[in-house]
Design a protein around this motif. Structure first.
Motif, PDB file in Angstrom:
ATOM      1  N   ALA A  40     -26.034 -19.500  54.028  1.00 48.16           N
ATOM      2  CA  ALA A  40     -26.372 -20.908  53.762  1.00 48.16           C
ATOM      3  C   ALA A  40     -25.379 -21.519  52.781  1.00 48.16           C
ATOM      4  CB  ALA A  40     -27.792 -21.013  53.223  1.00 48.16           C
ATOM      5  N   ALA A  41     -25.044 -20.788  51.730  1.00 46.17           N
ATOM      6  CA  ALA A  41     -24.099 -21.283  50.729  1.00 46.17           C
ATOM      7  C   ALA A  41     -22.713 -21.500  51.331  1.00 46.17           C
ATOM      8  CB  ALA A  41     -24.023 -20.322  49.549  1.00 46.17           C
ATOM      9  N   ALA A  42     -22.374 -20.714  52.350  1.00 47.99           N
ATOM     10  CA  ALA A  42     -21.078 -20.850  53.012  1.00 47.99           C
ATOM     11  C   ALA A  42     -21.081 -21.992  54.028  1.00 47.99           C
ATOM     12  CB  ALA A  42     -20.701 -19.539  53.703  1.00 47.99           C
ATOM     13  N   GLY A  43     -22.244 -22.617  54.228  1.00 45.67           N
ATOM     14  CA  GLY A  43     -22.321 -23.773  55.118  1.00 45.67           C
ATOM     15  C   GLY A  43     -22.677 -23.469  56.552  1.00 45.67           C
ATOM     16  N   GLU A  44     -23.120 -22.250  56.842  1.00 47.83           N
ATOM     17  CA  GLU A  44     -23.527 -21.946  58.214  1.00 47.83           C
ATOM     18  C   GLU A  44     -24.693 -22.846  58.601  1.00 47.83           C
ATOM     19  OE1 GLU A  44     -24.096 -17.920  59.421  1.00 47.83           O
ATOM     20  OE2 GLU A  44     -22.352 -17.219  58.286  1.00 47.83           O
ATOM     21  N   PRO A  45     -24.702 -23.358  59.838  1.00 46.00           N
ATOM     22  CA  PRO A  45     -25.726 -24.331  60.229  1.00 46.00           C
ATOM     23  C   PRO A  45     -27.143 -23.766  60.336  1.00 46.00           C
ATOM     24  CG  PRO A  45     -24.277 -23.833  62.074  1.00 46.00           C
ATOM     25  CD  PRO A  45     -23.698 -23.145  60.862  1.00 46.00           C
ATOM     26  N   SER A  46     -27.317 -22.520  60.702  1.00 50.68           N
ATOM     27  CA  SER A  46     -28.661 -21.933  60.847  1.00 50.68           C
ATOM     28  C   SER A  46     -28.689 -20.550  60.195  1.00 50.68           C
ATOM     29  CB  SER A  46     -29.037 -21.823  62.323  1.00 50.68           C
ATOM     30  OG  SER A  46     -29.067 -23.089  62.923  1.00 50.68           O
ATOM     31  N   PRO A  47     -28.634 -20.492  58.873  1.00 53.96           N
ATOM     32  CA  PRO A  47     -28.497 -19.198  58.202  1.00 53.96           C
ATOM     33  C   PRO A  47     -29.788 -18.389  58.101  1.00 53.96           C
ATOM     34  CG  PRO A  47     -28.638 -20.920  56.583  1.00 53.96           C
ATOM     35  CD  PRO A  47     -28.606 -21.603  57.928  1.00 53.96           C
ATOM     36  N   TRP A  48     -30.938 -19.070  58.132  1.00 53.80           N
ATOM     37  CA  TRP A  48     -32.203 -18.385  57.873  1.00 53.80           C
ATOM     38  C   TRP A  48     -32.769 -17.804  59.161  1.00 53.80           C
ATOM     39  CZ3 TRP A  48     -32.180 -18.031  52.921  1.00 53.80           C
ATOM     40  CH2 TRP A  48     -31.685 -19.065  52.143  1.00 53.80           C
ATOM     41  N   PRO A  49     -33.046 -16.500  59.211  1.00 52.32           N
ATOM     42  CA  PRO A  49     -33.691 -15.915  60.390  1.00 52.32           C
ATOM     43  C   PRO A  49     -35.041 -16.588  60.639  1.00 52.32           C
ATOM     44  CG  PRO A  49     -32.887 -14.189  58.919  1.00 52.32           C
ATOM     45  CD  PRO A  49     -32.760 -15.483  58.183  1.00 52.32           C
ATOM     46  N   ASN A  50     -35.372 -16.817  61.912  1.00 47.22           N
ATOM     47  CA  ASN A  50     -36.630 -17.493  62.251  1.00 47.22           C
ATOM     48  C   ASN A  50     -37.838 -16.828  61.626  1.00 47.22           C
ATOM     49  OD1 ASN A  50     -35.397 -19.493  63.746  1.00 47.22           O
ATOM     50  ND2 ASN A  50     -35.554 -18.370  65.661  1.00 47.22           N
ATOM     51  N   GLY A  51     -37.890 -15.532  61.642  1.00 47.78           N
ATOM     52  CA  GLY A  51     -39.037 -14.811  61.099  1.00 47.78           C
ATOM     53  C   GLY A  51     -39.209 -14.973  59.597  1.00 47.78           C
ATOM     54  N   MET A  52     -38.159 -15.427  58.913  1.00 49.30           N
ATOM     55  CA  MET A  52     -38.228 -15.593  57.465  1.00 49.30           C
ATOM     56  C   MET A  52     -38.960 -16.886  57.084  1.00 49.30           C
ATOM     57  SD  MET A  52     -35.129 -14.966  54.794  1.00 49.30           S
ATOM     58  CE  MET A  52     -34.858 -13.271  55.312  1.00 49.30           C
ATOM     59  N   ARG A  53     -38.932 -17.880  57.931  1.00 48.17           N
ATOM     60  CA  ARG A  53     -39.660 -19.142  57.754  1.00 48.17           C
ATOM     61  C   ARG A  53     -39.335 -19.863  56.445  1.00 48.17           C
ATOM     62  NH1 ARG A  53     -43.715 -15.692  59.110  1.00 48.17           N
ATOM     63  NH2 ARG A  53     -44.862 -16.251  57.267  1.00 48.17           N
ATOM     64  N   VAL A  54     -38.081 -19.831  56.022  1.00 54.22           N
ATOM     65  CA  VAL A  54     -37.637 -20.569  54.835  1.00 54.22           C
ATOM     66  C   VAL A  54     -37.644 -22.050  55.173  1.00 54.22           C
ATOM     67  CG1 VAL A  54     -35.646 -21.031  53.354  1.00 54.22           C
ATOM     68  CG2 VAL A  54     -36.259 -18.683  53.928  1.00 54.22           C
ATOM     69  N   LYS A  55     -38.208 -22.849  54.274  1.00 51.41           N
ATOM     70  CA  LYS A  55     -38.231 -24.298  54.509  1.00 51.41           C
ATOM     71  C   LYS A  55     -38.411 -25.028  53.185  1.00 51.41           C
ATOM     72  CE  LYS A  55     -43.144 -24.130  55.517  1.00 51.41           C
ATOM     73  NZ  LYS A  55     -44.174 -24.233  56.505  1.00 51.41           N
ATOM     74  N   PRO A  56     -38.057 -26.320  53.159  1.00 53.41           N
ATOM     75  CA  PRO A  56     -38.270 -27.106  51.938  1.00 53.41           C
ATOM     76  C   PRO A  56     -39.768 -27.274  51.662  1.00 53.41           C
ATOM     77  CG  PRO A  56     -36.754 -28.238  53.441  1.00 53.41           C
ATOM     78  CD  PRO A  56     -37.349 -27.092  54.189  1.00 53.41           C
ATOM     79  N   VAL A  57     -40.110 -27.337  50.397  1.00 51.82           N
ATOM     80  CA  VAL A  57     -41.502 -27.586  49.998  1.00 51.82           C
ATOM     81  C   VAL A  57     -41.737 -29.090  50.058  1.00 51.82           C
ATOM     82  CG1 VAL A  57     -43.176 -27.451  48.107  1.00 51.82           C
ATOM     83  CG2 VAL A  57     -41.618 -25.529  48.531  1.00 51.82           C
ATOM     84  N   LYS A  58     -42.745 -29.499  50.805  1.00 45.40           N
ATOM     85  CA  LYS A  58     -43.061 -30.923  50.929  1.00 45.40           C
ATOM     86  C   LYS A  58     -43.493 -31.481  49.579  1.00 45.40           C
ATOM     87  CE  LYS A  58     -44.382 -30.616  55.742  1.00 45.40           C
ATOM     88  NZ  LYS A  58     -45.441 -30.690  56.739  1.00 45.40           N
ATOM     89  N   GLY A  59     -42.923 -32.623  49.220  1.00 45.28           N
ATOM     90  CA  GLY A  59     -43.290 -33.291  47.982  1.00 45.28           C
ATOM     91  C   GLY A  59     -42.642 -32.726  46.730  1.00 45.28           C
ATOM     92  N   ALA A  60     -41.708 -31.789  46.883  1.00 49.56           N
ATOM     93  CA  ALA A  60     -41.011 -31.203  45.729  1.00 49.56           C
ATOM     94  C   ALA A  60     -39.525 -31.133  46.069  1.00 49.56           C
ATOM     95  CB  ALA A  60     -41.576 -29.823  45.400  1.00 49.56           C
ATOM     96  N   GLU A  61     -38.840 -32.228  45.852  1.00 48.53           N
ATOM     97  CA  GLU A  61     -37.437 -32.337  46.234  1.00 48.53           C
ATOM     98  C   GLU A  61     -36.587 -31.224  45.619  1.00 48.53           C
ATOM     99  OE1 GLU A  61     -33.779 -35.525  46.013  1.00 48.53           O
ATOM    100  OE2 GLU A  61     -35.829 -36.227  45.739  1.00 48.53           O
ATOM    101  N   GLY A  62     -35.791 -30.579  46.467  1.00 47.95           N
ATOM    102  CA  GLY A  62     -34.885 -29.533  46.015  1.00 47.95           C
ATOM    103  C   GLY A  62     -35.516 -28.152  45.896  1.00 47.95           C
ATOM    104  N   VAL A  63     -36.829 -28.053  46.128  1.00 51.54           N
ATOM    105  CA  VAL A  63     -37.524 -26.768  46.028  1.00 51.54           C
ATOM    106  C   VAL A  63     -37.779 -26.243  47.436  1.00 51.54           C
ATOM    107  CG1 VAL A  63     -39.578 -25.556  45.169  1.00 51.54           C
ATOM    108  CG2 VAL A  63     -38.599 -27.457  43.855  1.00 51.54           C
ATOM    109  N   TRP A  64     -37.540 -24.968  47.621  1.00 49.75           N
ATOM    110  CA  TRP A  64     -37.696 -24.295  48.911  1.00 49.75           C
ATOM    111  C   TRP A  64     -38.796 -23.243  48.823  1.00 49.75           C
ATOM    112  CZ3 TRP A  64     -34.392 -25.083  53.214  1.00 49.75           C
ATOM    113  CH2 TRP A  64     -33.398 -26.037  53.007  1.00 49.75           C
ATOM    114  N   GLU A  65     -39.316 -22.896  49.986  1.00 48.04           N
ATOM    115  CA  GLU A  65     -40.387 -21.894  50.092  1.00 48.04           C
ATOM    116  C   GLU A  65     -39.891 -20.692  50.878  1.00 48.04           C
ATOM    117  OE1 GLU A  65     -44.555 -21.369  52.614  1.00 48.04           O
ATOM    118  OE2 GLU A  65     -43.590 -23.330  52.535  1.00 48.04           O
TER     119      GLU A  65
END
Length: 102
Positions: free
Chosen positions: A38-63
């Motif tokens: 992700a830091a290197a700019g790859e478009p889809s770095p997170w494996p689907n099973g990992m389910r990484v996503k932004p936290v709704k209502g908390a800008e800049g925070v990820w889950e």
């Protein structure tokens, strides 16, 4: 990948069962590899099973969900500059309660 933890994360981590701590720590090498992509700019770095996503209502925070068993496991984090390099700052860890103050 460089990382650091917040005092809230450290407190939360101490409250986790040993089993949940071990489950989270087993995921970290895979997470770190994806974060590097992700830091290197790859478009889809997170494996689907990992389910990484932004936290709704908390800008800049990820889950990162790391356990679906009871109790469920969630960790929140943000991108941060650490010692001059891009890294991960772990914010909170625990169950869904971490979203009250991610």
């Amino acid at each position: 990948m460089t990382f650091q933890t917040t005092p809230a994360f450290d407190r939360d981590d101490k409250r986790l069962s040993k089993q949940h701590q071990a489950t989270f720590r087993r995921l970290i090498p895979r997470f770190n590899a994806a974060a590097e992509r992700a830091a290197a700019g790859e478009p889809s770095p997170w494996p689907n099973g990992m389910r990484v996503k932004p936290v709704k209502g908390a800008e800049g925070v990820w889950e990162l969900p790391w356990s679906m068993d009871y109790p469920d496991g969630r960790a929140t984090w943000e991108w941060a500059t650490i010692d001059g390099t891009q890294g991960i700052r772990w914010q909170r860890i625990g169950d869904h309660d971490v979203f009250a103050s991610p």
